[in-house]
Design an enzyme around this catalytic site. Structure first.
Site, PDB file in Angstrom:
ATOM      1  N   HIS A   7      37.237  13.091  36.500  1.00 45.34           N
ATOM      2  CA  HIS A   7      36.812  12.204  37.592  1.00 45.34           C
ATOM      3  C   HIS A   7      36.604  12.976  38.890  1.00 45.34           C
ATOM      4  O   HIS A   7      37.543  13.097  39.681  1.00 45.34           O
ATOM      5  CB  HIS A   7      37.873  11.131  37.819  1.00 45.34           C
ATOM      6  CG  HIS A   7      37.925  10.099  36.738  1.00 45.34           C
ATOM      7  ND1 HIS A   7      37.154   8.960  36.759  1.00 45.34           N
ATOM      8  CD2 HIS A   7      38.645  10.053  35.589  1.00 45.34           C
ATOM      9  CE1 HIS A   7      37.401   8.236  35.671  1.00 45.34           C
ATOM     10  NE2 HIS A   7      38.303   8.884  34.940  1.00 45.34           N
TER      11      HIS A   7
ATOM     12  N   CYS B 245      33.561   9.596  32.547  1.00 43.14           N
ATOM     13  CA  CYS B 245      34.612   8.977  31.728  1.00 43.14           C
ATOM     14  C   CYS B 245      34.024   7.844  30.882  1.00 43.14           C
ATOM     15  O   CYS B 245      33.274   8.095  29.949  1.00 43.14           O
ATOM     16  CB  CYS B 245      35.766   8.534  32.615  1.00 43.14           C
ATOM     17  SG  CYS B 245      37.273   8.192  31.696  1.00 43.14           S
TER      18      CYS B 245
ATOM     19  N   GLU C 155      35.138  11.952  41.498  1.00 45.25           N
ATOM     20  CA  GLU C 155      35.261  11.042  42.648  1.00 45.25           C
ATOM     21  C   GLU C 155      36.718  10.862  43.069  1.00 45.25           C
ATOM     22  O   GLU C 155      36.985  10.339  44.148  1.00 45.25           O
ATOM     23  CB  GLU C 155      34.619   9.685  42.314  1.00 45.25           C
ATOM     24  CG  GLU C 155      35.452   8.737  41.450  1.00 45.25           C
ATOM     25  CD  GLU C 155      35.464   9.089  39.964  1.00 45.25           C
ATOM     26  OE1 GLU C 155      34.930  10.150  39.599  1.00 45.25           O
ATOM     27  OE2 GLU C 155      36.033   8.293  39.191  1.00 45.25           O
TER      28      GLU C 155
END
Lengths: 85, 238
Positions: free
Chosen positions: B195, B86, B197
């Site tokens: 994302h 990002c 994560e």
């Protein structure tokens, strides 16, 4: 020679070939307000930089270097500098 | 165990999740402050998501001049693995470590929701554990995710298989060729808008992102296997 403080006005615009959604949104809003004559809007940035330089040309060269390295993205933006006084 | 440096800029906000995800995958992950110039013998560097320097001027434009970026650039030039997620992707583009740029979403809205993606390249340190063509669901959370590049760069990316992730079903931000992630020509530097994560465990709604971090460890394990074979080969010759 006119060594001293110069003011450089820098105009950074999204490249004409790229979509400018911010300009489009402003265009639509203007039309909604009744400004039907507006054919297009593009939105960019205006920066005013105070810089010390020996000459007007040096001030302009410094400003171009600032644009190339930081103030404009060479992939997506074009810029113009104008020096005063 | 890979040493993974997670760089923290003023305005990073995915650094803790990224550190946790790397640790969950078995890596020795640690933070590196943006003013540090020592990556502490990192095997891989991750630039996490967030809003470094408030996204002032352009997303990633100012972070790109942080002292740590000199070390990250040297690590990348030496072939070290670098992942930008990002805002990290935006920083890598601004730094010239990845081609192209990320501009305001085509419909201007900040988008925070899951999207469907296809894995297009598995020969990178961060996608090696996926199958090519596999479809994933990962969250996006960005206002500036519209990937752009000039036509020659775009053609090179496609010809060299440098598109790593592509949006499928819908393109949320108007990105060129539905691009959600790219790698450099050396394939060691990867930038992605989604994302991973935020989706690396069932408790987070799915674990499609876990293998981004597991890929690093898997690659490490494969390298060890290669080392053993080499040792074995020498032994046989003796």
């Amino acid at each position: 020679m006119s060594a001293g403080a110069y003011t450089v006005e820098i105009r950074v615009m999204p490249r004409a070939s790229l979509l400018d959604p911010q300009g489009q949104a402003v265009h639509h809003a203007l039309q909604a307000l009744g400004f039907g004559d507006v054919a297009g809007v593009r939105a960019g940035k205006h920066l005013v930089v105070q810089v010390q330089a020996a000459t007007r040309e040096e001030a302009a060269a410094k400003a171009r270097s600032m644009c190339d390295r930081l103030l404009a993205n060479p992939v997506t933006e074009d810029y113009e500098c104008s020096v005063s006084p | 165990m890979q040493r993974v440096a997670v760089v923290v800029f003023p305005g990073s906000n995915c650094d803790a999740d990224t550190l946790d995800a790397a640790r969950a995958a078995g890596s020795d992950a640690y933070y590196v402050w943006h003013k540090d110039t020592d990556l502490q013998r990192a095997d891989a560097v991750i630039l996490p998501g967030g809003f470094s320097y408030g996204d002032y001027l352009r997303s990633g434009a100012i972070a790109r001049f942080s002292p740590v970026l000199r070390a990250v650039t040297a690590h990348a030039r030496a072939g070290g693995a670098v992942l930008g997620i990002c805002n990290g992707f935006q920083i890598l583009c601004e730094a010239g470590l990845l081609p192209g740029a990320l501009m305001r979403n085509a419909r201007l809205k900040f988008l925070s929701r899951p999207v469907r993606l296809r894995v297009e390249a598995t020969d990178t340190p961060f996608t090696a554990s996926y199958e090519r063509g596999e479809e994933l669901t990962l969250p996006i959370a960005h206002g500036d995710g519209r990937y752009v590049a000039d036509s020659q760069t775009a053609a090179e990316l496609e010809a060299n298989g440098q598109v790593v992730l592509r949006y499928v079903t819908e393109n949320p931000n108007g990105s060129l060729h539905d691009i959600a992630g790219v790698c450099n020509a050396g394939r060691n530097v990867v930038g992605i808008m989604p994302h991973p994560e935020r989706r690396n465990a069932q408790v987070l709604g799915g674990q499609d992102g876990a293998r981004v971090f597991l890929s690093l460890e898997a690659r490490n394990a494969t390298q060890h296997v290669g080392d053993l074979r080499a040792v074995d080969g020498r032994h046989l010759r003796v």
